[in-house]
Design an enzyme around this catalytic site. Structure first.
Site, PDB file in Angstrom:
ATOM      1  N   PRO A 114       7.036  -0.627   3.349  1.00  0.00           N
ATOM      2  CA  PRO A 114       6.822  -2.234   4.217  1.00  0.00           C
ATOM      3  C   PRO A 114       7.007  -1.703   5.927  1.00  0.00           C
ATOM      4  CG  PRO A 114       9.234  -2.085   3.582  1.00  0.00           C
ATOM      5  CD  PRO A 114       8.552  -0.670   2.736  1.00  0.00           C
ATOM      6  N   GLY A 115       7.008  -0.539   6.250  1.00  0.00           N
ATOM      7  CA  GLY A 115       6.993  -0.117   7.596  1.00  0.00           C
ATOM      8  C   GLY A 115       8.442   0.050   8.430  1.00  0.00           C
ATOM      9  N   SER A 116       9.437  -0.055   7.671  1.00  0.00           N
ATOM     10  CA  SER A 116      10.646  -0.002   8.493  1.00  0.00           C
ATOM     11  C   SER A 116      10.652   1.443   9.154  1.00  0.00           C
ATOM     12  CB  SER A 116      11.875  -0.423   7.801  1.00  0.00           C
ATOM     13  OG  SER A 116      11.884   0.415   6.538  1.00  0.00           O
ATOM     14  N   ASP A 135      -0.905   3.717   3.433  1.00  0.00           N
ATOM     15  CA  ASP A 135      -0.371   3.289   2.246  1.00  0.00           C
ATOM     16  C   ASP A 135      -1.758   2.927   1.460  1.00  0.00           C
ATOM     17  OD1 ASP A 135       2.666   2.476   1.499  1.00  0.00           O
ATOM     18  OD2 ASP A 135       1.362   1.699  -0.022  1.00  0.00           O
ATOM     19  N   ASP A 179       7.875   9.306   2.561  1.00  0.00           N
ATOM     20  CA  ASP A 179       9.085   8.591   1.899  1.00  0.00           C
ATOM     21  C   ASP A 179       8.438   8.178   0.506  1.00  0.00           C
ATOM     22  OD1 ASP A 179      11.686   7.391   1.732  1.00  0.00           O
ATOM     23  OD2 ASP A 179      10.800   5.454   2.085  1.00  0.00           O
ATOM     24  N   CYS A 232      14.560   7.053  -2.671  1.00  0.00           N
ATOM     25  CA  CYS A 232      15.743   6.325  -2.999  1.00  0.00           C
ATOM     26  C   CYS A 232      16.326   6.320  -4.081  1.00  0.00           C
ATOM     27  CB  CYS A 232      15.686   5.053  -2.281  1.00  0.00           C
ATOM     28  SG  CYS A 232      14.399   3.750  -3.210  1.00  0.00           S
TER      29      CYS A 232
END
Lengths: 306, 148
Positions: A114-116, A135, A179, A232
């Protein structure tokens, strides 16, 4: 009391961590501490702290602009409206720190939504250079677009291409952040429902996608370029096995030791369920929730040798 | 359809910003416009890669919208350009911030019936439009906060 986690997940945790698995699981069950990143494109951390003097802020040791915060309704504040801070997991701030994007570089953020992390890198680069935030899913891109508007970064474009598109078109980058989408056990602390979707099958499927993505990311690096591969999850199939796969497929790839100041990490593991990986994967960093009270994470740094 | 603006098209926008707001900076960035009058800015580093065959969803930050009333800055546009504005900028009271960010018009008389930058101290809050004793609110629903 019966655990909320699937038996296969509990078994995996025990295989991975032995006696420590109980402590690990106790942390995975704990809600995640809320954390924010001050958006230095709009306000300095000092000015933000002065402004938010009524907030209880605790500095995150491993970054200059991250804080644990004990407040409700962060999204309903004037400062969030103005884009002065961004709600971001404390360990999700690590991959950009390891990649260390510098001013005027050209960066690919391959699975950016989401761009963090994109926003964090844009700030680290002080709005110079260019980040290609890519994305594939339109719904995720829309959310990212809203998030990055608030950040006010002018050093990025958002693209919707498959991971191979950049190499195919001859576009090369100084640095790549991958990521990767993963089975997501690191997300359990943030959203307990994610645990319901976890399965051994998902780990296997994710690993397969990650292997194609890491080759695509590596291939569009310039010579001496650097790539951070992170997930993650702590599943070795999605972490060390993917790095080992890259090392075997690309002779000009090498792993660099990951070091993060003020943050406890574990070395990568070179054996898992009968498979042996290159010893190089020990240079990768495993982030266990019980070590820093964060989400679970895996971070590695790869370089493309000239 | 997004279009990277030519030097002349970019100068036209800057000239409009200058005549209405007195903004005389010339940012060294690329301007991109959609067919609906929305303008984004992105770093010139975009010229360092061949983007011709990429599927681009967005360029940099959306900074302004243009129509017959002139240039209306977004929140981010007002934060980037607002400090350079010499006129058509209104300082609102703290009590009006709450109304503004919830999307309500402000009962403030203005000298213009065109767009006007809204600020409170160092915070730039986008643009409204002067109209018969009020400032019309153009905040997009996605940015409004219903309860502070």
């Amino acid at each position: 009391m019966k655990s909320a986690f699937k038996d296969s997940f509990l078994k995996r945790a025990e295989e991975l961590m032995g006696k420590e698995s109980k402590e690990y699981l106790s942390y995975v069950e704990k809600p995640l501490r809320k954390s924010i990143r001050v958006n230095t494109l709009k306000i300095s951390p000092d000015d933000f702290i002065k402004r938010m003097k009524n907030w209880k802020l605790e500095k995150i040791r491993w970054t200059d602009c991250g804080y644990f915060v004990d407040e409700k309704g962060l999204g309903n504040t004037l400062e969030h409206f103005l884009g002065y801070f961004y709600v971001q997991g404390a360990s999700s701030m690590i991959p950009p720190i390891v990649l260390n994007p510098e001013k005027n570089e050209i960066i690919l953020d391959m699975c950016a939504a989401p761009g963090s992390k994109t926003g964090q890198m844009a700030a680290m680069m002080e709005n110079t250079g260019l980040i290609v935030a890519n994305d594939v899913r339109l719904d995720r891109i829309k959310a990212m677009s809203t998030n990055l508007q608030r950040i006010g970064a002018i050093n990025l474009i958002i693209t919707r291409n498959d991971g191979m598109a950049f190499h195919r078109r001859g576009i090369t980058f100084d640095k790549v952040l991958l990521d990767a989408p993963c089975s997501g056990e690191g997300m359990f602390r943030k959203d307990y429902k994610v645990a319901k979707y976890w399965s051994e099958h998902l780990v296997k499927d994710s690993s397969s996608i990650q292997k194609s993505l890491i080759l695509a990311g590596f291939d569009c690096l310039k010579e001496n370029g650097q790539m951070v591969y992170s997930t993650c999850t702590l599943s070795p199939e999605e972490d060390e096995e993917v790095i080992d796969f890259l090392l075997r497929k690309r002779e000009n790839s090498a792993v660099e030791k990951v070091k993060i100041t003020g943050f406890k990490t574990r070395s990568g593991i070179s054996e898992w369920r009968g498979k042996s990986y290159s010893d190089e994967v020990k240079k990768c960093a495993r982030i266990y929730p019980q070590d820093n009270d964060t989400e679970a994470f895996f971070v590695s740094k790869v370089v493309k040798k000239a | 359809m997004n279009k990277i603006l030519s030097g002349k098209e970019k100068r036209d926008i800057l000239s409009e910003m200058n005549s209405h707001y007195g903004i005389d900076i010339v940012p060294d960035v690329v301007f991109v416009e959609s067919g609906k009058g929305k303008v984004w800015i992105v770093n010139k580093s975009i010229n360092k890669i061949d983007i011709s065959n990429l599927n681009i969803e967005r360029f940099g930050t959306y900074v302004l919208f243009r129509d017959k009333y002139g240039v209306r800055f977004t929140i981010e546009g007002s934060q980037i350009f607002g400090n350079y504005a010499k006129r058509n900028i209104v300082e609102i009271q703290k009590t009006d911030i709450d109304k503004w960010i919830r999307g309500f018009d402000l009962d403030i008389e203005t000298e213009t019936n065109k767009y006007i930058i809204i600020k409170h101290k160092d915070d730039f809050l986008g643009c409204g439009k002067g109209a018969k004793g009020i400032i019309q609110n153009y905040l997009p629903k996605s940015r409004r906060i219903m309860k502070l």
